[in-house]
Design a protein around this motif. Structure first.
Motif, mmCIF file in Angstrom:
data_model
loop_
_atom_site.group_PDB
_atom_site.id
_atom_site.type_symbol
_atom_site.label_atom_id
_atom_site.label_comp_id
_atom_site.label_asym_id
_atom_site.label_seq_id
_atom_site.Cartn_x
_atom_site.Cartn_y
_atom_site.Cartn_z
ATOM 1 N N ARG A 45 0.817 -1.220 0.134
ATOM 2 C CA ARG A 45 -0.113 -0.036 -0.045
ATOM 3 C C ARG A 45 0.907 1.360 -0.113
ATOM 4 N NH1 ARG A 45 0.100 -2.469 4.905
ATOM 5 N NH2 ARG A 45 0.979 -1.137 6.664
ATOM 6 N N PHE A 52 1.820 5.912 -3.357
ATOM 7 C CA PHE A 52 0.549 5.945 -3.011
ATOM 8 C C PHE A 52 0.501 6.689 -1.652
ATOM 9 C CE2 PHE A 52 0.580 1.294 -4.867
ATOM 10 C CZ PHE A 52 0.934 1.873 -6.229
ATOM 11 N N ARG A 68 -6.086 2.951 0.303
ATOM 12 C CA ARG A 68 -4.965 2.412 -0.294
ATOM 13 C C ARG A 68 -4.740 0.973 0.529
ATOM 14 N NH1 ARG A 68 -0.335 4.015 2.690
ATOM 15 N NH2 ARG A 68 -0.585 5.977 3.725
#
Length: 283
Positions: A45, A52, A68
């Motif tokens: 993530r 991200f 995420r």
């Protein structure tokens, strides 16, 4: 974690028998559309070079909530790793959780590489998905790879002064190079195997039946992007990408993961613009 723009909280939700881990970014006054960031490739993530994390925080500054998460078998999530064309259940679970937490029913899926491919496959199955933000989608096939290598590698190599200097000095393995080129020519006219046809067909069908908006971002220094463009743009079988529903951006000097600060900020700006411009609703 709390920032001036949002609250970042760790979340856990179930997908089948597996518990999945994610980070929810919730601005104080979020828009009615949220962004689900699906992880692609062997990542989790945070993303390559914290892409991200930075994207989610940029979205929060624009009052756009995001989630995420690690799909099954990746990062901190349970289970055995799945291939990108097998994560529909995980994406649905993430959408369910985000909608429950935020009280929204309008989602843009954001995906890079095979996460973009997974988004295409999933999107038409869920009426909450109103937009797709696709970066360098994975559409690998022997035929496409052969054409791409011939067009963007071998032709450019033949036009390179450095190549001819090496050839004159005997530093080029001519037999090996000719063998590789011959193989790529053969691949470029060959049919794709059943597995490739399967996921590619799912992507094409998914995109064609998806009724929402699409934003496609292609890197200029990336064979994955060139393969995708070679097979889809100006191809009637992929008419969604060639319609007014799709916006295409090209970042000419960007690599596959948009690794520089400049390229990441361009992607962030395009994402914010895509959500704000459309302000998706569930009507």
């Amino acid at each position: 974690m709390m920032t001036p723009d949002s609250i970042e909280s760790a979340v856990v939700f179930n997908s089948g028998e597996a518990q999945l881990m994610g980070i929810l970014h919730k601005p104080s006054t979020p828009l009615k559309t949220a962004v689900l960031i699906v992880v692609g490739g062997p990542q989790y993530r945070v993303g390559s070079h914290r892409q991200f994390v930075q994207l989610s925080r940029a979205l929060a500054k624009a009052n756009i909530a995001s989630l995420r998460f690690d799909y099954t078998g990746m990062g901190d999530s349970e289970g055995d790793k799945k291939s990108f064309d097998e994560i529909n259940e995980d994406i649905k679970a993430a959408c369910d959780h985000m909608c429950a937490q935020l009280g929204i029913e309008s989602i843009v899926i954001w995906g890079l590489c095979d996460a973009a491919s997974a988004a295409m496959i999933y999107a038409p199955q869920d009426s909450r998905i109103k937009g797709l933000f696709l970066l360098n989608p994975w559409l690998r096939s022997d035929a496409a790879m052969g054409k791409t290598m011939l067009k963007y590698y071998y032709v450019q190599r033949l036009l390179s002064k450095e190549f001819w200097l090496k050839l004159i000095r005997g530093k080029v393995n001519v037999a090996s190079s000719l063998g590789d080129a011959k193989g790529f020519v053969s691949d470029s006219v060959s049919s794709q195997d059943n597995q490739q046809q399967s996921y590619q067909a799912q992507m094409q069908k998914g995109l064609q039946t998806f009724t929402g908006k699409v934003c496609l971002v292609l890197s200029g220094v990336d064979l994955t992007a060139k393969e995708f463009e070679q097979q889809t743009l100006n191809n009637k079988a992929w008419k969604k990408l060639n319609s007014s529903d799709t916006t295409v951006h090209r970042i000419s000097k960007a690599d596959h993961t948009f690794s520089s600060k400049e390229f990441k900020q361009q992607v962030e700006n395009y994402t914010v613009e895509f959500v704000e411009k459309n302000e998706f609703s569930c009507v």
